[in-house]
Design an enzyme around this catalytic site. Structure first.
Site, PDB file in Angstrom:
ATOM      1  N   ASP A   1      23.242 -32.144  58.329  1.00  0.00           N
ATOM      2  CA  ASP A   1      23.964 -33.352  58.750  1.00  0.00           C
ATOM      3  C   ASP A   1      23.177 -34.128  59.801  1.00  0.00           C
ATOM      4  O   ASP A   1      22.281 -33.584  60.454  1.00  0.00           O
ATOM      5  CB  ASP A   1      25.311 -32.966  59.392  1.00  0.00           C
ATOM      6  CG  ASP A   1      26.305 -32.468  58.368  1.00  0.00           C
ATOM      7  OD1 ASP A   1      25.917 -32.265  57.204  1.00  0.00           O
ATOM      8  OD2 ASP A   1      27.479 -32.274  58.746  1.00  0.00           O
TER       9      ASP A   1
ATOM     10  N   HIS B   1      21.749 -28.943  61.147  1.00  0.00           N
ATOM     11  CA  HIS B   1      21.434 -30.326  61.515  1.00  0.00           C
ATOM     12  C   HIS B   1      19.918 -30.470  61.602  1.00  0.00           C
ATOM     13  O   HIS B   1      19.287 -29.784  62.421  1.00  0.00           O
ATOM     14  CB  HIS B   1      22.091 -30.664  62.858  1.00  0.00           C
ATOM     15  CG  HIS B   1      23.581 -30.513  62.838  1.00  0.00           C
ATOM     16  ND1 HIS B   1      24.208 -29.292  62.971  1.00  0.00           N
ATOM     17  CD2 HIS B   1      24.567 -31.430  62.665  1.00  0.00           C
ATOM     18  CE1 HIS B   1      25.519 -29.460  62.892  1.00  0.00           C
ATOM     19  NE2 HIS B   1      25.773 -30.748  62.704  1.00  0.00           N
TER      20      HIS B   1
HETATM   21 ZN   LIG Z   1      27.545 -34.682  62.224  1.00  0.00          ZN
END
Ligand SMILES: [Zn+2]
Length: 239
Positions: free
Chosen positions: A64, A206
């Site tokens: 993400d 991430h």
């Molecule tokens: Zn996020």
């Protein structure tokens, strides 16, 4: 006479052996078939057991908040070297100016999803504003790849079911969260995933932290040796 007696004994023992082995085999098969699949198990349970025991150890790595100008290309290189595909939920405001990275991502065969335009909690936004942001990001990604994203991961996993603009999209959350953004520690993140992973897991990472990129590549190397394969979220959901 003596030899014949020995031969007869041998034959009897031989036949008894065969009967015994066959009985053992049949009772083993009985146990094997009933051990994990109780009568009346529903289809979902049967599928899960089949997945666990067929060696079909598929998991999906998801990233993400990217793309990041340095760490995302580093991750893409590492994934390409290992022949692994992942899923990226891009943040619209991070796509701006990094179109080449998104193009590379698409060309490498990764799945690209939508993480909104800016990192806001969609459930707290006005429906109109949230939809506008999702749409803006979808358009931006489609302009680059020619493909309209079908998968949405709302920031913080928080979204509003009334967001009608998402009815044609599939919301994808996760079930394994090593809290990489918090520790920013490669070893800790990799160890957590390797310890807790199970077939079918969707792992949250991430690609805006170097530690997460390193951890992901380390996890791929370790889990590949354990028979795991890495698929995109759509491949996992179809199965
Ligand atoms: Zn996020």
């Amino acid at each position: 006479m003596k030899i014949r007696w020995k031969t007869a004994c041998f034959l009897v023992v031989f036949i008894l052996d065969i009967i015994f082995a066959k009985t053992m085999y049949l009772s083993y098969m009985d146990v094997k078939n009933s051990l994990f699949l109780p009568a009346g198990a529903d289809e979902e349970a049967v599928d899960e057991v089949r997945r666990q025991f067929s060696g079909d150890k598929q998991i999906a790595l998801t990233f993400d908040d990217g793309p990041h100008s340095v760490y995302t290309p580093r991750l893409l290189d590492g994934l390409r070297k290992r022949g692994v595909h992942a899923t990226f939920f891009l943040l619209g405001e991070n796509v701006e100016g990094k179109e080449a990275i998104v193009k590379q991502m698409d060309e490498d065969g990764h799945l690209i999803g939508n993480h909104g335009y800016s990192h806001v909690q969609m459930s707290k936004e006005l429906v109109g504003t949230a939809c506008q942001q999702i749409e803006q990001n979808n358009r931006k990604i489609e302009e680059i790849t020619g493909v309209r994203p079908q998968y949405l991961r709302p920031p913080y996993g928080s979204w509003n079911e009334e967001l009608e603009c998402t009815t044609n999209m599939t919301v994808v959350l996760w079930n394994l969260d090593p809290l990489d953004w918090k520790s920013k520690n490669t070893k800790k993140v990799a160890r957590y995933i390797v310890k807790h992973v199970e077939p079918g897991d969707i792992i949250l990472l991430h690609d805006v932290y170097p530690s997460s990129v390193e951890a992901a590549l380390e996890v791929i190397d370790t889990l590949t040796k354990q028979g795991y394969t890495f698929v995109t979220v759509d491949e996992l959901l179809i199965d």
